[in-house]
Design an enzyme around this catalytic site. Structure first.
Site, mmCIF file in Angstrom:
data_model
loop_
_atom_site.group_PDB
_atom_site.id
_atom_site.type_symbol
_atom_site.label_atom_id
_atom_site.label_comp_id
_atom_site.label_asym_id
_atom_site.label_seq_id
_atom_site.Cartn_x
_atom_site.Cartn_y
_atom_site.Cartn_z
ATOM 1 N N ASP A 43 1.622 65.343 -27.901
ATOM 2 C CA ASP A 43 2.515 64.239 -28.270
ATOM 3 C C ASP A 43 2.719 64.222 -29.773
ATOM 4 O O ASP A 43 1.789 63.962 -30.535
ATOM 5 C CB ASP A 43 1.896 62.905 -27.820
ATOM 6 C CG ASP A 43 2.807 61.727 -28.145
ATOM 7 O OD1 ASP A 43 3.632 61.361 -27.287
ATOM 8 O OD2 ASP A 43 2.714 61.182 -29.274
ATOM 9 N N TYR A 48 6.360 62.042 -37.553
ATOM 10 C CA TYR A 48 5.010 62.472 -37.957
ATOM 11 C C TYR A 48 5.054 63.621 -38.963
ATOM 12 O O TYR A 48 4.040 63.945 -39.575
ATOM 13 C CB TYR A 48 4.160 62.915 -36.750
ATOM 14 C CG TYR A 48 3.935 61.857 -35.686
ATOM 15 C CD1 TYR A 48 4.273 60.520 -35.892
ATOM 16 C CD2 TYR A 48 3.376 62.185 -34.459
ATOM 17 C CE1 TYR A 48 4.081 59.564 -34.904
ATOM 18 C CE2 TYR A 48 3.171 61.227 -33.472
ATOM 19 C CZ TYR A 48 3.544 59.918 -33.700
ATOM 20 O OH TYR A 48 3.346 58.981 -32.713
ATOM 21 N N LYS A 73 9.650 62.499 -30.406
ATOM 22 C CA LYS A 73 10.323 61.186 -30.422
ATOM 23 C C LYS A 73 11.427 61.145 -31.479
ATOM 24 O O LYS A 73 11.324 61.775 -32.531
ATOM 25 C CB LYS A 73 9.300 60.080 -30.719
ATOM 26 C CG LYS A 73 8.032 60.177 -29.892
ATOM 27 C CD LYS A 73 7.087 59.017 -30.101
ATOM 28 C CE LYS A 73 5.727 59.304 -29.504
ATOM 29 N NZ LYS A 73 4.835 60.124 -30.366
ATOM 30 N N HIS A 106 11.591 56.308 -30.241
ATOM 31 C CA HIS A 106 10.304 55.948 -30.838
ATOM 32 C C HIS A 106 10.135 54.437 -31.011
ATOM 33 O O HIS A 106 9.043 53.898 -30.824
ATOM 34 C CB HIS A 106 10.186 56.659 -32.200
ATOM 35 C CG HIS A 106 8.783 56.799 -32.708
ATOM 36 N ND1 HIS A 106 8.394 57.839 -33.515
ATOM 37 C CD2 HIS A 106 7.684 56.035 -32.548
ATOM 38 C CE1 HIS A 106 7.112 57.712 -33.820
ATOM 39 N NE2 HIS A 106 6.659 56.615 -33.241
ATOM 40 N N LYS A 227 -6.229 61.126 -30.050
ATOM 41 C CA LYS A 227 -6.135 62.058 -31.189
ATOM 42 C C LYS A 227 -7.524 62.275 -31.782
ATOM 43 O O LYS A 227 -8.294 61.330 -31.955
ATOM 44 C CB LYS A 227 -5.200 61.455 -32.249
ATOM 45 C CG LYS A 227 -5.210 62.154 -33.606
ATOM 46 C CD LYS A 227 -6.100 61.463 -34.634
ATOM 47 C CE LYS A 227 -6.203 62.215 -35.930
ATOM 48 N NZ LYS A 227 -7.233 61.659 -36.828
ATOM 49 N N SER A 228 -7.836 63.510 -32.087
ATOM 50 C CA SER A 228 -9.010 63.803 -32.908
ATOM 51 C C SER A 228 -8.781 65.114 -33.629
ATOM 52 O O SER A 228 -8.196 66.030 -33.057
ATOM 53 C CB SER A 228 -10.287 63.915 -32.068
ATOM 54 O OG SER A 228 -11.360 64.277 -32.924
ATOM 55 N N ASN A 237 -13.331 64.019 -25.287
ATOM 56 C CA ASN A 237 -12.240 63.176 -24.777
ATOM 57 C C ASN A 237 -11.580 63.756 -23.524
ATOM 58 O O ASN A 237 -10.897 63.029 -22.793
ATOM 59 C CB ASN A 237 -11.199 62.935 -25.875
ATOM 60 C CG ASN A 237 -11.760 62.154 -27.049
ATOM 61 O OD1 ASN A 237 -12.834 61.539 -26.936
ATOM 62 N ND2 ASN A 237 -11.069 62.161 -28.178
HETATM 63 P P1 NAP Z 1 -6.508 56.791 -31.364
HETATM 64 O O1 NAP Z 1 -6.358 57.998 -30.517
HETATM 65 O O2 NAP Z 1 -6.730 55.450 -30.757
HETATM 66 O O3 NAP Z 1 -7.710 56.978 -32.377
HETATM 67 C C1 NAP Z 1 -7.844 58.098 -33.194
HETATM 68 C C2 NAP Z 1 -9.101 57.860 -34.057
HETATM 69 O O4 NAP Z 1 -10.271 57.895 -33.235
HETATM 70 C C3 NAP Z 1 -9.263 58.882 -35.125
HETATM 71 O O5 NAP Z 1 -9.785 58.211 -36.261
HETATM 72 C C4 NAP Z 1 -10.324 59.834 -34.543
HETATM 73 O O6 NAP Z 1 -11.059 60.384 -35.597
HETATM 74 C C5 NAP Z 1 -11.161 58.886 -33.734
HETATM 75 N N1 NAP Z 1 -11.756 59.520 -32.541
HETATM 76 C C6 NAP Z 1 -11.139 60.287 -31.615
HETATM 77 N N2 NAP Z 1 -11.981 60.640 -30.636
HETATM 78 C C7 NAP Z 1 -13.168 60.080 -30.934
HETATM 79 C C8 NAP Z 1 -14.428 60.098 -30.290
HETATM 80 N N3 NAP Z 1 -14.612 60.741 -29.132
HETATM 81 N N4 NAP Z 1 -15.450 59.414 -30.875
HETATM 82 C C9 NAP Z 1 -15.258 58.752 -32.029
HETATM 83 N N5 NAP Z 1 -14.086 58.708 -32.697
HETATM 84 C C10 NAP Z 1 -13.044 59.373 -32.147
HETATM 85 O O7 NAP Z 1 -5.258 56.657 -32.365
HETATM 86 P P2 NAP Z 1 -3.801 57.244 -32.516
HETATM 87 O O8 NAP Z 1 -3.866 58.629 -33.054
HETATM 88 O O9 NAP Z 1 -3.028 56.259 -33.308
HETATM 89 O O10 NAP Z 1 -3.185 57.267 -31.039
HETATM 90 C C11 NAP Z 1 -3.142 58.417 -30.221
HETATM 91 C C12 NAP Z 1 -1.757 59.051 -30.223
HETATM 92 O O11 NAP Z 1 -0.776 58.101 -29.785
HETATM 93 C C13 NAP Z 1 -1.236 59.448 -31.610
HETATM 94 O O12 NAP Z 1 -1.862 60.594 -32.123
HETATM 95 C C14 NAP Z 1 0.236 59.595 -31.342
HETATM 96 O O13 NAP Z 1 0.502 60.819 -30.699
HETATM 97 C C15 NAP Z 1 0.479 58.404 -30.418
HETATM 98 N N6 NAP Z 1 0.951 57.203 -31.164
HETATM 99 C C16 NAP Z 1 2.216 56.755 -30.900
HETATM 100 C C17 NAP Z 1 2.697 55.622 -31.555
HETATM 101 C C18 NAP Z 1 4.072 55.128 -31.221
HETATM 102 O O14 NAP Z 1 4.592 54.258 -31.941
HETATM 103 N N7 NAP Z 1 4.694 55.631 -30.184
HETATM 104 C C19 NAP Z 1 1.901 54.935 -32.493
HETATM 105 C C20 NAP Z 1 0.626 55.413 -32.736
HETATM 106 C C21 NAP Z 1 0.147 56.544 -32.065
HETATM 107 P P3 NAP Z 1 -11.123 62.004 -35.849
HETATM 108 O O15 NAP Z 1 -9.704 62.512 -35.819
HETATM 109 O O16 NAP Z 1 -11.779 62.111 -37.181
HETATM 110 O O17 NAP Z 1 -11.968 62.539 -34.720
#
Ligand code: NAP
Length: 282
Positions: A43, A48, A73, A106, A227-228, A237
Protein backbone atom coordinates in the site's frame (compact mmCIF):
# COMPACT_ATOMS: atom_id res chain seq x y z
CA UNK A 1 -2.53 -15.76 2.65
CA UNK A 2 -6.17 -15.41 3.67
CA UNK A 3 -8.10 -13.13 1.31
CA UNK A 4 -11.35 -11.15 1.25
CA UNK A 5 -13.53 -11.09 -1.85
CA UNK A 6 -14.28 -7.53 -2.96
CA UNK A 7 -17.65 -6.50 -4.38
CA UNK A 8 -16.47 -7.11 -7.96
CA UNK A 9 -15.15 -10.61 -7.21
CA UNK A 10 -11.48 -9.61 -6.90
CA UNK A 11 -9.53 -11.35 -4.10
CA UNK A 12 -7.52 -9.05 -1.80
CA UNK A 13 -5.03 -10.32 0.81
CA UNK A 14 -6.40 -9.64 4.29
CA UNK A 15 -2.92 -8.56 5.43
CA UNK A 16 -0.55 -6.33 3.49
CA UNK A 17 2.32 -3.91 3.97
CA UNK A 18 2.03 -0.10 4.25
CA UNK A 19 4.83 2.27 3.29
CA UNK A 20 3.64 5.63 4.67
CA UNK A 21 6.45 7.71 6.21
CA UNK A 22 9.19 5.45 4.85
CA UNK A 23 11.68 7.86 3.26
CA UNK A 24 12.10 7.23 -0.49
CA UNK A 25 15.79 6.35 -0.06
CA UNK A 26 14.88 3.63 2.46
CA UNK A 27 11.79 2.31 0.69
CA UNK A 28 13.35 0.04 -1.96
CA UNK A 29 15.23 -2.00 0.67
CA UNK A 30 12.30 -2.00 3.09
CA UNK A 31 9.86 -3.27 0.47
CA UNK A 32 12.46 -5.81 -0.69
CA UNK A 33 12.61 -7.08 2.91
CA UNK A 34 8.81 -7.11 3.18
CA UNK A 35 8.45 -9.15 -0.02
CA UNK A 36 11.14 -11.56 1.23
CA UNK A 37 9.22 -11.89 4.51
CA UNK A 38 6.18 -12.99 2.51
CA UNK A 39 4.04 -9.87 2.04
CA UNK A 40 2.32 -9.80 -1.34
CA UNK A 41 0.05 -6.77 -0.89
CA UNK A 42 1.67 -3.32 -0.88
CA UNK A 43 0.00 0.00 0.00
CA UNK A 44 1.54 3.25 -1.19
CA UNK A 45 0.25 6.64 -2.40
CA UNK A 46 1.32 9.42 -4.74
CA UNK A 47 1.51 11.61 -1.63
CA UNK A 48 4.06 9.31 0.07
CA UNK A 49 6.71 10.21 -2.52
CA UNK A 50 7.99 6.61 -2.66
CA UNK A 51 6.12 4.98 -5.56
CA UNK A 52 9.28 4.75 -7.68
CA UNK A 53 11.16 3.00 -4.89
CA UNK A 54 8.24 0.57 -4.40
CA UNK A 55 8.35 -0.11 -8.14
CA UNK A 56 12.08 -0.83 -8.06
CA UNK A 57 11.61 -3.30 -5.20
CA UNK A 58 8.81 -5.06 -7.09
CA UNK A 59 10.97 -5.35 -10.20
CA UNK A 60 14.00 -6.53 -8.21
CA UNK A 61 11.95 -9.22 -6.45
CA UNK A 62 11.17 -11.12 -9.63
CA UNK A 63 7.80 -12.07 -8.10
CA UNK A 64 5.22 -12.68 -10.87
CA UNK A 65 2.97 -9.65 -11.23
CA UNK A 66 -0.19 -11.71 -10.76
CA UNK A 67 1.04 -12.80 -7.31
CA UNK A 68 1.11 -9.19 -6.09
CA UNK A 69 -1.68 -6.85 -5.01
CA UNK A 70 -0.57 -3.23 -5.43
CA UNK A 71 -2.51 -0.23 -4.12
CA UNK A 72 -1.78 3.43 -4.66
CA UNK A 73 -3.81 6.60 -4.10
CA UNK A 74 -4.81 9.77 -5.89
CA UNK A 75 -3.92 12.99 -4.07
CA UNK A 76 -6.33 15.96 -3.69
CA UNK A 77 -4.40 18.26 -6.02
CA UNK A 78 -5.04 15.75 -8.82
CA UNK A 79 -8.79 15.54 -8.22
CA UNK A 80 -11.01 15.90 -11.30
CA UNK A 81 -11.63 13.75 -14.36
CA UNK A 82 -8.72 14.80 -16.57
CA UNK A 83 -6.21 15.37 -13.78
CA UNK A 84 -7.03 12.03 -12.16
CA UNK A 85 -6.40 10.19 -15.44
CA UNK A 86 -3.04 11.91 -15.80
CA UNK A 87 -2.13 11.25 -12.16
CA UNK A 88 -3.02 7.58 -12.57
CA UNK A 89 -0.67 7.36 -15.56
CA UNK A 90 2.11 9.01 -13.53
CA UNK A 91 1.64 6.60 -10.62
CA UNK A 92 1.61 3.59 -12.94
CA UNK A 93 4.82 4.78 -14.62
CA UNK A 94 6.53 5.44 -11.29
CA UNK A 95 5.55 1.98 -10.05
CA UNK A 96 6.76 0.43 -13.31
CA UNK A 97 3.45 -1.43 -13.71
CA UNK A 98 0.95 -1.77 -16.52
CA UNK A 99 -2.07 -2.15 -14.28
CA UNK A 100 -3.00 -1.52 -10.63
CA UNK A 101 -4.88 -3.84 -8.32
CA UNK A 102 -6.50 -1.06 -6.29
CA UNK A 103 -6.60 2.71 -6.80
CA UNK A 104 -8.05 4.85 -4.01
CA UNK A 105 -9.24 8.44 -3.75
CA UNK A 106 -6.91 9.35 -0.87
CA UNK A 107 -9.07 12.06 0.73
CA UNK A 108 -12.77 12.96 0.36
CA UNK A 109 -11.99 16.46 -0.92
CA UNK A 110 -11.90 18.40 -4.17
CA UNK A 111 -13.64 17.15 -7.30
CA UNK A 112 -14.25 13.67 -5.97
CA UNK A 113 -16.97 13.01 -8.55
CA UNK A 114 -14.70 13.87 -11.48
CA UNK A 115 -12.01 11.63 -10.00
CA UNK A 116 -14.50 8.81 -9.60
CA UNK A 117 -15.64 9.06 -13.23
CA UNK A 118 -11.99 8.82 -14.31
CA UNK A 119 -11.45 5.80 -12.09
CA UNK A 120 -14.62 4.11 -13.34
CA UNK A 121 -13.44 4.49 -16.90
CA UNK A 122 -9.87 3.30 -16.13
CA UNK A 123 -11.39 0.29 -14.38
CA UNK A 124 -13.54 -0.47 -17.44
CA UNK A 125 -10.45 -0.22 -19.65
CA UNK A 126 -8.88 -2.96 -17.52
CA UNK A 127 -6.14 -0.74 -16.09
CA UNK A 128 -7.34 -1.00 -12.47
CA UNK A 129 -8.80 -4.21 -11.05
CA UNK A 130 -10.68 -2.47 -8.23
CA UNK A 131 -11.36 1.17 -7.34
CA UNK A 132 -12.01 2.58 -3.91
CA UNK A 133 -11.80 5.44 -1.48
CA UNK A 134 -10.08 6.45 1.73
CA UNK A 135 -11.04 8.58 4.71
CA UNK A 136 -14.71 8.74 3.70
CA UNK A 137 -17.13 9.00 6.62
CA UNK A 138 -20.49 7.23 6.10
CA UNK A 139 -22.33 10.33 4.81
CA UNK A 140 -19.76 10.97 2.05
CA UNK A 141 -19.54 7.25 1.26
CA UNK A 142 -23.31 6.84 0.85
CA UNK A 143 -23.50 9.96 -1.31
CA UNK A 144 -20.80 8.60 -3.62
CA UNK A 145 -22.38 5.14 -3.76
CA UNK A 146 -25.89 6.42 -4.43
CA UNK A 147 -24.96 8.77 -7.27
CA UNK A 148 -22.46 6.73 -9.25
CA UNK A 149 -22.38 3.60 -11.31
CA UNK A 150 -19.63 1.68 -9.55
CA UNK A 151 -19.66 1.17 -5.78
CA UNK A 152 -16.21 1.57 -4.20
CA UNK A 153 -14.67 -1.82 -3.47
CA UNK A 154 -12.76 -0.58 -0.41
CA UNK A 155 -12.78 2.32 2.06
CA UNK A 156 -9.43 2.69 3.85
CA UNK A 157 -9.97 4.49 7.15
CA UNK A 158 -8.19 4.98 10.47
CA UNK A 159 -9.15 1.85 12.46
CA UNK A 160 -7.45 0.56 15.63
CA UNK A 161 -8.38 -0.40 19.21
CA UNK A 162 -8.88 3.24 20.26
CA UNK A 163 -11.00 4.18 17.20
CA UNK A 164 -12.81 1.04 16.13
CA UNK A 165 -15.31 2.27 13.49
CA UNK A 166 -17.87 -0.47 14.18
CA UNK A 167 -20.91 1.63 13.16
CA UNK A 168 -19.03 2.91 10.09
CA UNK A 169 -18.07 -0.65 9.20
CA UNK A 170 -21.74 -1.63 9.36
CA UNK A 171 -22.67 1.11 6.85
CA UNK A 172 -19.87 -0.11 4.58
CA UNK A 173 -21.03 -3.72 4.93
CA UNK A 174 -24.61 -2.76 4.02
CA UNK A 175 -23.29 -1.05 0.88
CA UNK A 176 -20.86 -3.83 -0.08
CA UNK A 177 -17.72 -1.80 0.69
CA UNK A 178 -14.77 -3.58 2.31
CA UNK A 179 -13.26 -1.73 5.29
CA UNK A 180 -9.44 -1.49 5.36
CA UNK A 181 -7.57 -0.19 8.40
CA UNK A 182 -4.90 2.43 8.20
CA UNK A 183 -2.85 2.95 11.34
CA UNK A 184 -3.73 -0.48 12.83
CA UNK A 185 -1.34 0.28 15.71
CA UNK A 186 -2.42 3.93 15.90
CA UNK A 187 1.28 4.46 15.04
CA UNK A 188 1.93 3.55 18.69
CA UNK A 189 -0.12 6.43 20.10
CA UNK A 190 -1.89 6.07 23.48
CA UNK A 191 0.94 3.67 24.45
CA UNK A 192 -0.77 0.98 22.37
CA UNK A 193 2.18 -1.41 22.49
CA UNK A 194 2.22 -1.42 26.32
CA UNK A 195 -1.52 -1.18 26.91
CA UNK A 196 -2.24 -3.42 29.94
CA UNK A 197 -5.45 -4.93 28.52
CA UNK A 198 -3.86 -5.78 25.19
CA UNK A 199 -0.69 -7.03 26.94
CA UNK A 200 -2.71 -9.42 29.12
CA UNK A 201 -4.41 -10.94 26.07
CA UNK A 202 -1.07 -11.13 24.25
CA UNK A 203 0.62 -12.91 27.19
CA UNK A 204 -2.22 -15.45 27.29
CA UNK A 205 -1.51 -16.43 23.69
CA UNK A 206 2.26 -16.12 23.82
CA UNK A 207 1.93 -13.38 21.20
CA UNK A 208 2.83 -9.67 21.04
CA UNK A 209 0.41 -6.76 21.39
CA UNK A 210 0.96 -5.99 17.70
CA UNK A 211 -0.11 -9.53 16.78
CA UNK A 212 -3.20 -9.34 19.01
CA UNK A 213 -4.26 -6.05 17.40
CA UNK A 214 -3.87 -7.40 13.86
CA UNK A 215 -5.67 -10.62 14.80
CA UNK A 216 -8.50 -8.65 16.39
CA UNK A 217 -8.92 -6.54 13.23
CA UNK A 218 -8.81 -9.58 10.93
CA UNK A 219 -11.40 -11.38 13.07
CA UNK A 220 -13.63 -8.31 12.64
CA UNK A 221 -13.30 -8.66 8.86
CA UNK A 222 -10.99 -5.64 8.53
CA UNK A 223 -8.14 -5.68 5.98
CA UNK A 224 -4.84 -4.58 7.59
CA UNK A 225 -1.65 -3.02 6.18
CA UNK A 226 0.79 -2.57 9.09
CA UNK A 227 4.04 -0.69 8.44
CA UNK A 228 7.46 -1.51 9.83
CA UNK A 229 10.97 -0.83 8.60
CA UNK A 230 12.36 -3.70 10.72
CA UNK A 231 12.58 -7.22 9.30
CA UNK A 232 11.82 -8.93 12.62
CA UNK A 233 8.63 -6.88 13.06
CA UNK A 234 7.60 -7.53 9.45
CA UNK A 235 7.75 -11.26 10.21
CA UNK A 236 5.99 -10.81 13.56
CA UNK A 237 3.16 -8.85 11.95
CA UNK A 238 2.61 -11.62 9.37
CA UNK A 239 2.50 -14.34 12.00
CA UNK A 240 -1.12 -13.92 13.12
CA UNK A 241 -2.87 -16.91 11.57
CA UNK A 242 -2.08 -19.58 14.17
CA UNK A 243 -4.23 -18.28 17.05
CA UNK A 244 -7.65 -16.70 17.61
CA UNK A 245 -9.11 -14.32 20.17
CA UNK A 246 -12.03 -15.67 22.18
CA UNK A 247 -15.37 -13.87 22.25
CA UNK A 248 -14.46 -12.52 25.71
CA UNK A 249 -11.15 -11.21 24.38
CA UNK A 250 -12.90 -9.59 21.41
CA UNK A 251 -15.26 -7.90 23.90
CA UNK A 252 -12.34 -6.78 26.09
CA UNK A 253 -10.68 -5.08 23.10
CA UNK A 254 -14.02 -3.55 22.09
CA UNK A 255 -14.06 -1.77 25.48
CA UNK A 256 -10.95 0.25 24.51
CA UNK A 257 -12.82 2.26 21.86
CA UNK A 258 -12.79 6.04 22.43
CA UNK A 259 -14.95 6.65 19.35
CA UNK A 260 -12.63 9.43 18.19
CA UNK A 261 -9.64 9.83 15.90
CA UNK A 262 -6.17 9.95 17.44
CA UNK A 263 -4.95 11.88 14.39
CA UNK A 264 -7.44 14.34 12.92
CA UNK A 265 -11.11 14.59 12.09
CA UNK A 266 -11.71 14.64 8.33
CA UNK A 267 -14.90 16.62 8.94
CA UNK A 268 -13.08 19.48 10.72
CA UNK A 269 -13.00 22.55 8.39
CA UNK A 270 -9.44 23.35 9.47
CA UNK A 271 -8.32 19.85 8.45
CA UNK A 272 -10.17 20.09 5.12
CA UNK A 273 -8.31 23.32 4.34
CA UNK A 274 -4.94 22.15 5.60
CA UNK A 275 -4.94 18.85 3.68
CA UNK A 276 -6.40 20.53 0.61
CA UNK A 277 -3.34 22.77 0.47
CA UNK A 278 -0.78 19.99 0.69
CA UNK A 279 0.94 19.87 -2.69
CA UNK A 280 2.61 16.80 -4.17
CA UNK A 281 6.37 16.69 -4.60
CA UNK A 282 7.76 15.85 -8.03
P1 NAP B 1 0.91 1.73 11.94
O1 NAP B 1 1.08 0.59 11.01
O2 NAP B 1 -0.25 1.79 12.87
O3 NAP B 1 2.18 1.86 12.88
C1 NAP B 1 3.48 1.90 12.39
C2 NAP B 1 4.40 2.10 13.61
O4 NAP B 1 4.38 0.92 14.43
C3 NAP B 1 5.82 2.36 13.23
O5 NAP B 1 6.33 3.29 14.16
C4 NAP B 1 6.50 0.99 13.43
O6 NAP B 1 7.83 1.20 13.79
C5 NAP B 1 5.71 0.44 14.59
N1 NAP B 1 5.60 -1.04 14.55
C6 NAP B 1 5.24 -1.82 13.51
N2 NAP B 1 5.19 -3.11 13.86
C7 NAP B 1 5.51 -3.16 15.17
C8 NAP B 1 5.62 -4.23 16.09
N3 NAP B 1 5.37 -5.49 15.73
N4 NAP B 1 5.98 -3.93 17.37
C9 NAP B 1 6.22 -2.66 17.73
N5 NAP B 1 6.14 -1.60 16.90
C10 NAP B 1 5.78 -1.85 15.62
O7 NAP B 1 0.95 3.12 11.14
P2 NAP B 1 0.83 3.62 9.65
O8 NAP B 1 2.09 3.35 8.91
O9 NAP B 1 0.38 5.03 9.71
O10 NAP B 1 -0.36 2.77 9.00
C11 NAP B 1 -0.16 1.63 8.19
C12 NAP B 1 -0.33 1.96 6.71
O11 NAP B 1 -1.62 2.52 6.47
C13 NAP B 1 0.61 3.07 6.20
O12 NAP B 1 1.94 2.64 6.05
C14 NAP B 1 -0.08 3.46 4.92
O13 NAP B 1 0.19 2.53 3.90
C15 NAP B 1 -1.54 3.43 5.36
N6 NAP B 1 -2.03 4.77 5.78
C16 NAP B 1 -3.01 5.35 5.03
C17 NAP B 1 -3.52 6.60 5.40
C18 NAP B 1 -4.62 7.20 4.58
O14 NAP B 1 -4.93 8.39 4.77
N7 NAP B 1 -5.22 6.46 3.68
C19 NAP B 1 -3.03 7.27 6.54
C20 NAP B 1 -2.04 6.65 7.28
C21 NAP B 1 -1.54 5.40 6.91
P3 NAP B 1 9.06 0.60 12.88
O15 NAP B 1 8.79 0.99 11.45
O16 NAP B 1 10.26 1.27 13.47
O17 NAP B 1 9.03 -0.89 13.11
Amino acid sequence: MQTVTLNNGIEMPVLGFGVYQIPPEQTEQTVTDALAAGYRSLDTAAAYGNEEAVGRAIKRSGIPREDLFVTTKLWISDAGEDKAKRAFGTSLRKLGLDYLDLYLIHQPYGDVYGSWRAMESLHKEGLIRAIGISNFYPDRLVDLVDHNEITPAVNQVETHPFFQRTADQEVMRERGVQIESWGPFAEGRNNLFTDPHLSEIADGHGKSVAQVVLRWLIQRGVVVIPKSVRAERMAENLDVFDFALTDDQMTAVAALDTGASLFFDHRDPAVVSRLGNVALGS
